[in-house]
Design a protein around this motif. Structure first.
Motif, PDB file in Angstrom:
ATOM      1  N   ARG A  76       0.832  -1.208   0.000  1.00 19.05           N
ATOM      2  CA  ARG A  76       0.000   0.000   0.000  1.00 19.05           C
ATOM      3  C   ARG A  76       0.865   1.256   0.000  1.00 19.05           C
ATOM      4  N   TYR A  77       1.867   1.274   0.875  1.00 20.46           N
ATOM      5  CA  TYR A  77       2.726   2.456   0.974  1.00 20.46           C
ATOM      6  C   TYR A  77       3.640   2.625  -0.239  1.00 20.46           C
ATOM      7  N   VAL A  78       4.031   1.537  -0.849  1.00 23.33           N
ATOM      8  CA  VAL A  78       4.850   1.614  -2.061  1.00 23.33           C
ATOM      9  C   VAL A  78       4.065   2.311  -3.168  1.00 23.33           C
ATOM     10  N   VAL A  79       2.819   1.936  -3.326  1.00 27.80           N
ATOM     11  CA  VAL A  79       1.985   2.562  -4.358  1.00 27.80           C
ATOM     12  C   VAL A  79       1.797   4.049  -4.060  1.00 27.80           C
ATOM     13  N   LEU A 120       5.932   2.819 -16.262  1.00 25.34           N
ATOM     14  CA  LEU A 120       4.476   2.782 -16.436  1.00 25.34           C
ATOM     15  C   LEU A 120       3.877   1.410 -16.123  1.00 25.34           C
ATOM     16  N   PRO A 121       4.392   0.314 -16.694  1.00 27.41           N
ATOM     17  CA  PRO A 121       3.837  -0.981 -16.298  1.00 27.41           C
ATOM     18  C   PRO A 121       4.189  -1.361 -14.855  1.00 27.41           C
ATOM     19  N   VAL A 122       5.300  -0.843 -14.344  1.00 23.58           N
ATOM     20  CA  VAL A 122       5.671  -1.116 -12.953  1.00 23.58           C
ATOM     21  C   VAL A 122       4.608  -0.579 -12.006  1.00 23.58           C
ATOM     22  N   VAL A 123       4.089   0.611 -12.302  1.00 22.55           N
ATOM     23  CA  VAL A 123       3.031   1.184 -11.458  1.00 22.55           C
ATOM     24  C   VAL A 123       1.806   0.281 -11.472  1.00 22.55           C
ATOM     25  N   TRP A 124       1.421  -0.163 -12.652  1.00 19.72           N
ATOM     26  CA  TRP A 124       0.268  -1.062 -12.751  1.00 19.72           C
ATOM     27  C   TRP A 124       0.539  -2.354 -11.979  1.00 19.72           C
ATOM     28  N   LEU A 125       1.740  -2.902 -12.128  1.00 24.09           N
ATOM     29  CA  LEU A 125       2.092  -4.138 -11.427  1.00 24.09           C
ATOM     30  C   LEU A 125       2.075  -3.929  -9.915  1.00 24.09           C
ATOM     31  N   GLN A 126       2.576  -2.790  -9.453  1.00 25.62           N
ATOM     32  CA  GLN A 126       2.563  -2.516  -8.011  1.00 25.62           C
ATOM     33  C   GLN A 126       1.133  -2.429  -7.479  1.00 25.62           C
ATOM     34  N   MET A 127       0.252  -1.843  -8.249  1.00 28.36           N
ATOM     35  CA  MET A 127      -1.148  -1.770  -7.814  1.00 28.36           C
ATOM     36  C   MET A 127      -1.768  -3.164  -7.785  1.00 28.36           C
ATOM     37  N   ARG A 128      -1.430  -3.997  -8.767  1.00 28.37           N
ATOM     38  CA  ARG A 128      -1.919  -5.378  -8.768  1.00 28.37           C
ATOM     39  C   ARG A 128      -1.347  -6.140  -7.570  1.00 28.37           C
ATOM     40  N   LEU A 129      -0.047  -5.994  -7.319  1.00 30.94           N
ATOM     41  CA  LEU A 129       0.583  -6.660  -6.170  1.00 30.94           C
ATOM     42  C   LEU A 129      -0.098  -6.234  -4.870  1.00 30.94           C
ATOM     43  N   ARG A 130      -0.353  -4.935  -4.745  1.00 30.04           N
ATOM     44  CA  ARG A 130      -1.055  -4.428  -3.562  1.00 30.04           C
ATOM     45  C   ARG A 130      -2.435  -5.062  -3.434  1.00 30.04           C
ATOM     46  N   ASP A 131      -3.193  -5.054  -4.523  1.00 29.41           N
ATOM     47  CA  ASP A 131      -4.559  -5.587  -4.484  1.00 29.41           C
ATOM     48  C   ASP A 131      -4.573  -7.078  -4.151  1.00 29.41           C
ATOM     49  N   ILE A 132      -3.652  -7.817  -4.737  1.00 28.84           N
ATOM     50  CA  ILE A 132      -3.567  -9.260  -4.465  1.00 28.84           C
ATOM     51  C   ILE A 132      -3.213  -9.503  -3.003  1.00 28.84           C
TER      52      ILE A 132
END
Length: 158
Positions: free
Chosen positions: A45-48, A97-109
């Protein structure tokens, strides 16, 4: 605006960009290896948040301030060290750009697994691998940009 002030802000911004990137990557990578679902969810969460607060703003400010400095100093964009700095920055930004999306996915998972009281699924590891695969070339690009900015020369002829 005074050239010294813009240079200072440009350097400060690059410090935030690089520092936030390396710091958040360190924490997310190593907490993910712990497999502690709750800890991963909190850190992710904090990383995002940090990425949006610091990386997103500096990734916009860096080229604007850099182009302004080049203009004020009369440096053509075709100057080899400047040209390659811009190319590397664009490459790193495209990795981000894809890293941000991946971080949000990692957070959500991680948050979903934490709320369900389950372990992190395999999907988390797959996303983490892609995230690291994009982060490494971006890191190398930023290190090369720092070298070019300090040396003001292109090391491979030019």
């Amino acid at each position: 605006m005074d050239l010294v002030v813009v240079k200072f802000l440009h350097i400060l911004s690059s410090t935030f960009l690089f520092g936030t990137g390396i710091g958040t990557a360190f924490y997310l990578f190593f907490i993910s290896w712990s497999r502690d679902t709750h800890a991963v969810a909190v850190v992710a969460r904090y990383v995002v948040i940090a990425d949006w607060l610091f990386t997103a703003t500096t990734i916009v400010f860096q080229p604007l301030s850099g182009l302004y400095l080049a203009h004020k100093m009369g440096l053509p964009l075709s100057t080899p060290w400047l040209y390659w700095s811009l190319v590397l920055f664009l490459f790193a930004a495209l990795c981000w750009l894809p890293v941000v999306w991946l971080q949000m996915r990692l957070r959500d998972i991680a948050v979903a697994a934490d709320l369900a009281g389950t372990e992190l699924p395999r999907k988390y590891s797959a996303y983490l691998g892609c995230w690291a695969a994009l982060g490494v070339p971006a890191l190398i690009s930023f290190l090369l940009i720092f070298f070019l900015m300090v040396a003001k020369r292109f090391p491979f002829g030019g």
